[in-house]
Design a protein around this motif. Structure first.
Motif, PDB file in Angstrom:
ATOM      1  N   HIS A 127       2.935   5.432   0.689  1.00 52.96           N
ATOM      2  CA  HIS A 127       2.666   6.095  -0.595  1.00 52.96           C
ATOM      3  C   HIS A 127       2.175   5.118  -1.658  1.00 52.96           C
ATOM      4  CE1 HIS A 127       3.913  10.357  -0.204  1.00 52.96           C
ATOM      5  NE2 HIS A 127       4.548   9.896   0.851  1.00 52.96           N
ATOM      6  N   GLN A 128       2.472   3.845  -1.510  1.00 48.82           N
ATOM      7  CA  GLN A 128       2.022   2.858  -2.490  1.00 48.82           C
ATOM      8  C   GLN A 128       0.713   2.186  -2.073  1.00 48.82           C
ATOM      9  OE1 GLN A 128       5.411   0.242  -2.840  1.00 48.82           O
ATOM     10  NE2 GLN A 128       6.646   1.777  -3.906  1.00 48.82           N
ATOM     11  N   SER A 129       0.080   2.728  -1.037  1.00 52.34           N
ATOM     12  CA  SER A 129      -1.162   2.140  -0.526  1.00 52.34           C
ATOM     13  C   SER A 129      -2.362   3.035  -0.835  1.00 52.34           C
ATOM     14  CB  SER A 129      -1.052   1.944   0.990  1.00 52.34           C
ATOM     15  OG  SER A 129      -1.174   3.199   1.659  1.00 52.34           O
ATOM     16  N   ASP A 130      -3.538   2.538  -0.482  1.00 57.48           N
ATOM     17  CA  ASP A 130      -4.750   3.343  -0.675  1.00 57.48           C
ATOM     18  C   ASP A 130      -4.908   4.402   0.419  1.00 57.48           C
ATOM     19  OD1 ASP A 130      -5.325   1.726   1.468  1.00 57.48           O
ATOM     20  OD2 ASP A 130      -7.112   0.817   0.594  1.00 57.48           O
ATOM     21  N   HIS A 186       7.759   5.045   4.496  1.00 60.36           N
ATOM     22  CA  HIS A 186       7.153   6.090   3.663  1.00 60.36           C
ATOM     23  C   HIS A 186       6.746   5.556   2.302  1.00 60.36           C
ATOM     24  CE1 HIS A 186      10.451   7.180   0.803  1.00 60.36           C
ATOM     25  NE2 HIS A 186      11.204   6.638   1.737  1.00 60.36           N
ATOM     26  N   LEU A 187       7.499   4.578   1.760  1.00 58.86           N
ATOM     27  CA  LEU A 187       7.112   3.990   0.474  1.00 58.86           C
ATOM     28  C   LEU A 187       5.886   3.098   0.635  1.00 58.86           C
ATOM     29  CD1 LEU A 187      10.454   3.041  -1.303  1.00 58.86           C
ATOM     30  CD2 LEU A 187       8.905   4.936  -1.798  1.00 58.86           C
ATOM     31  N   ARG A 188       5.824   2.360   1.733  1.00 67.68           N
ATOM     32  CA  ARG A 188       4.658   1.503   1.963  1.00 67.68           C
ATOM     33  C   ARG A 188       3.388   2.333   2.038  1.00 67.68           C
ATOM     34  NH1 ARG A 188       8.069  -1.316   5.842  1.00 67.68           N
ATOM     35  NH2 ARG A 188       6.730  -0.760   7.598  1.00 67.68           N
ATOM     36  N   GLN A 205      11.371  -2.559   3.280  1.00 63.86           N
ATOM     37  CA  GLN A 205      10.859  -1.482   2.455  1.00 63.86           C
ATOM     38  C   GLN A 205      10.555  -0.301   3.361  1.00 63.86           C
ATOM     39  OE1 GLN A 205       6.966  -1.840   0.685  1.00 63.86           O
ATOM     40  NE2 GLN A 205       7.656  -0.827  -1.185  1.00 63.86           N
ATOM     41  N   ARG A 215      -2.637   6.729   0.839  1.00 62.75           N
ATOM     42  CA  ARG A 215      -1.714   7.798   0.452  1.00 62.75           C
ATOM     43  C   ARG A 215      -2.342   9.176   0.604  1.00 62.75           C
ATOM     44  NH1 ARG A 215      -0.360  11.026  -3.848  1.00 62.75           N
ATOM     45  NH2 ARG A 215       1.887  11.413  -4.151  1.00 62.75           N
TER      46      ARG A 215
END
Length: 209
Positions: free
Chosen positions: A148-151, A144-146, A141, A153
């Motif tokens: 943005h999908q975290s706290d 950058h997605l990891r 994955q 972000r």
């Protein structure tokens, strides 16, 4: 969108072995045929009709980011549009797939050299599935997605907006980025480049008294 090379394809008795910047190549791939210090040979596909293209990718202007840094952040190579050749290669239907970004499946070969006088070195550790790979192949994955999908972000977005390289590097390290310092620097160059472009556009629109 790339240029059309239908006349070349029509008069060839064999399909292209690989492509570079939309241009068909009929001899075996050689990184020395691409004017760069980093070259990736990538399995890509047209998003619309699924036509497969083996594409050579090198650093692109205007900023010429390292391919390694792009891969470390997005697990992709920003290949761009597929060659304008789907129908010429036998696709029964392609509704302008050549105007949309390619699907990036896998890096087949990755080559680098220090300068134009140095020999090419193959980096097999970077030959791996990319962001659009499906099936049973293991796929990372993108970092950058990891993020943005975290706290984290909001912290990340704030650091990027302010150009806080130290904070960006720390977050990239926390989320497993293989090249945190280089990626942070790449993103800061992007930020400053866009600010510069916006400033130029503002000057162009400004009325002269």
């Amino acid at each position: 969108m790339h240029r059309k090379f239908h006349d070349i394809l029509r008069n060839s008795d064999q399909p292209p072995l690989w492509w570079h910047q939309g241009i068909p190549r009929f001899e075996s791939f050689d990184p020395g045929l691409v004017a760069s210090s980093e070259v990736a040979l990538v399995h890509t596909e047209c998003q619309d009709c699924g036509t497969i293209y083996i594409v050579a990718v090198s650093s692109q202007g205007p900023l010429f980011h390292s391919l390694r840094d792009i891969i470390a952040y997005t697990n992709s190579l920003e290949v761009g549009d597929p060659p304008f050749a789907c129908e010429a290669l036998g696709a029964k239907r392609c509704s302008a797939g050549y105007c949309m970004s390619s699907l990036e499946i896998e890096i087949l070969q990755f080559w680098q050299r220090r300068d134009v006088r140095s020999p090419w070195q193959r980096e097999t550790n970077l030959e791996k599935p990319l962001v659009d790979c499906s099936g049973d192949a293991p796929r990372e994955q993108p970092v950058h997605l990891r993020i943005h999908q975290s706290d984290k972000r909001n912290q990340w977005m704030g650091a990027r907006e302010k150009g806080e390289l130290f904070v960006m590097k720390g977050l990239l390290t926390e989320f497993g980025c293989e090249r945190p310092a280089e990626v942070a620097r790449m993103l800061e160059i992007d930020r400053r480049y866009h600010l510069f472009r916006n400033e130029i556009e503002e000057i162009r629109r400004r009325p002269l008294d």
